[in-house]
Write an enzyme that holds these catalytic residues in place. Structure first.
Site: not given
Ligand code: ACO
Length: 326
Positions: A112, A253, A283
């Site tokens: 990214c 980003h 993204n």
């Molecule tokens: N729909 C519904 N539920 C979901 C989904 C979805 N698409 N994805 C995950 N869940 C569930 C999980 O299974 C979990 O359920 P559980 O509690 O029963 O186990 C629950 O939601 C919470 O999951 P978390 O991973 O704790 O959710 P979080 O609030 O951390 O959000 C996310 C996840 C959005 C991926 C977050 O961690 C994030 O934004 N991370 C950064 C990732 C990113 O942006 N990556 C891009 C590449 S890197 C970059 O560009 C910088």
């Protein structure tokens, strides 16, 4: 001598995939995706569209705005991790597509952060006096290369697209002021595509283990992204004797809205100073910054003389911050 951005362009595929469409593919829902990521829809490349096609269209639009012919470009640098082939470089295909006969062309692999790494590389080339004009592109088709469409944790986050800028070496105070790039390879497996490279060669077992798909530790990526994009933005401002209130527009980003809001808040920037379009495209990895830059530019949100701050974070880990006097 500075590298001045004299044209911007972007191209996003026509097909729109909404959160409601995703509800039919995986166990997710619009409310969860919007609340956790701010993403409402993303673009998906057509089956016959290649990363080089998206990149070439964005490049042509940037060249048109700059009023520069492709034949006047000395170097093409494409930030991508989803090129047409493992090799040769997608930049070479773009060079042929647009007819940039005298340019040499290469790709930069920094996930990214790819666009800012590519921009820094082209800036170095121009400032060293080795050429007059450069084309810098960020382009990705994640939808067909590394997205596991059965994994709701990751498939909702990404989209396809491309953005480009034309740089020209000019005397004066306008252009790229400085770029600040960093990496930490200790965190490779927090965000990566394990197969199929040399470590995991193509095999049926590897396919069953889903090695060719993106793997991510979302919580850790979130924390690192906010911290590093904040730090590198401060570093870029400090290196040039500026502070947050001097910033005309911050283009981070576009990973997800929570990362953007947390970073903007830590930098003490106002909402008006920060550009956000992650809701429309998700993204798009190396393409998010040049697409946002083009939208902001064409939308009149950047005026001549403005300070534009860009910051990125991605797999590697890699991160970078670039300050431009528009
Ligand atoms: N729909 C519904 N539920 C979901 C989904 C979805 N698409 N994805 C995950 N869940 C569930 C999980 O299974 C979990 O359920 P559980 O509690 O029963 O186990 C629950 O939601 C919470 O999951 P978390 O991973 O704790 O959710 P979080 O609030 O951390 O959000 C996310 C996840 C959005 C991926 C977050 O961690 C994030 O934004 N991370 C950064 C990732 C990113 O942006 N990556 C891009 C590449 S890197 C970059 O560009 C910088």
């Amino acid at each position: 001598m500075k590298s001045r951005i004299i044209g911007t362009g972007s191209y996003t595929p026509e097909k729109v995939l909404t959160n409601y469409d995703l509800e039919k593919i995986v166990d997710t829902n619009n409310d969860w995706i919007v609340a956790r990521t701010g993403i409402e829809e993303r673009r998906i490349a057509a089956d016959d569209e290649l990363t080089s096609d998206l990149a070439s269209r964005a490049a042509e639009r940037a060249l048109e705005m700059a009023g520069v012919s492709a034949e006047d470009i000395d170097v093409i640098v494409v930030g991508t991790i989803t090129g047409d082939y493992p090799w040769p470089a997608t930049a070479c295909i773009v060079q042929a597509n647009i007819g940039a006969k005298k340019a040499h062309a290469y790709d930069v692999s920094a996930a990214c952060s790819g666009f800012l790494y590519a921009l820094a590389s082209a800036d170095d080339f121009l400032v060293a006096g080795r050429g007059k004009r450069a084309l810098v592109i960020g382009a990705e088709i994640f939808s067909r290369s590394c997205i596991d469409w059965t994994d709701r944790n990751t498939c909702v986050l990404f989209g396809d697209g491309a953005g480009a800028v034309v740089l020209e070496a000019q005397e004066g105070d306008k252009g790229v002021l400085s770029s600040h790039l960093h990496s930490d390879g200790n965190y490779v497996d927090f965000l990566y595509q394990p197969g199929f490279g040399v470590k995991h060669q193509p095999s049926l077992e590897g396919l069953e283990a889903k090695l060719p798909f993106l793997k991510m530790n979302g919580n850790e990526v979130y924390k690192f992204a906010v911290r590093m994009m904040t730090e590198v933005s401060k570093e870029a401002l400090k290196a040039n004797g500026y502070s947050s209130e001097d910033v005309g527009l911050f283009i981070p980003h576009q990973a997800n809205l929570r990362i953007l809001e947390a970073t903007t808040k830590r930098l003490k920037l106002t909402d008006e100073q920060s550009f956000i379009n992650v809701n429309k495209y998700g993204n798009t990895s190396a393409a998010t910054i040049p697409i946002a830059l083009d939208e902001a530019n064409r939308g009149g949100q950047i005026k001549a003389g403005d300070l534009v701050l860009m910051a990125a974070f991605g797999g590697g880990f890699t991160w970078g911050g670039t300050l431009v006097r528009w």
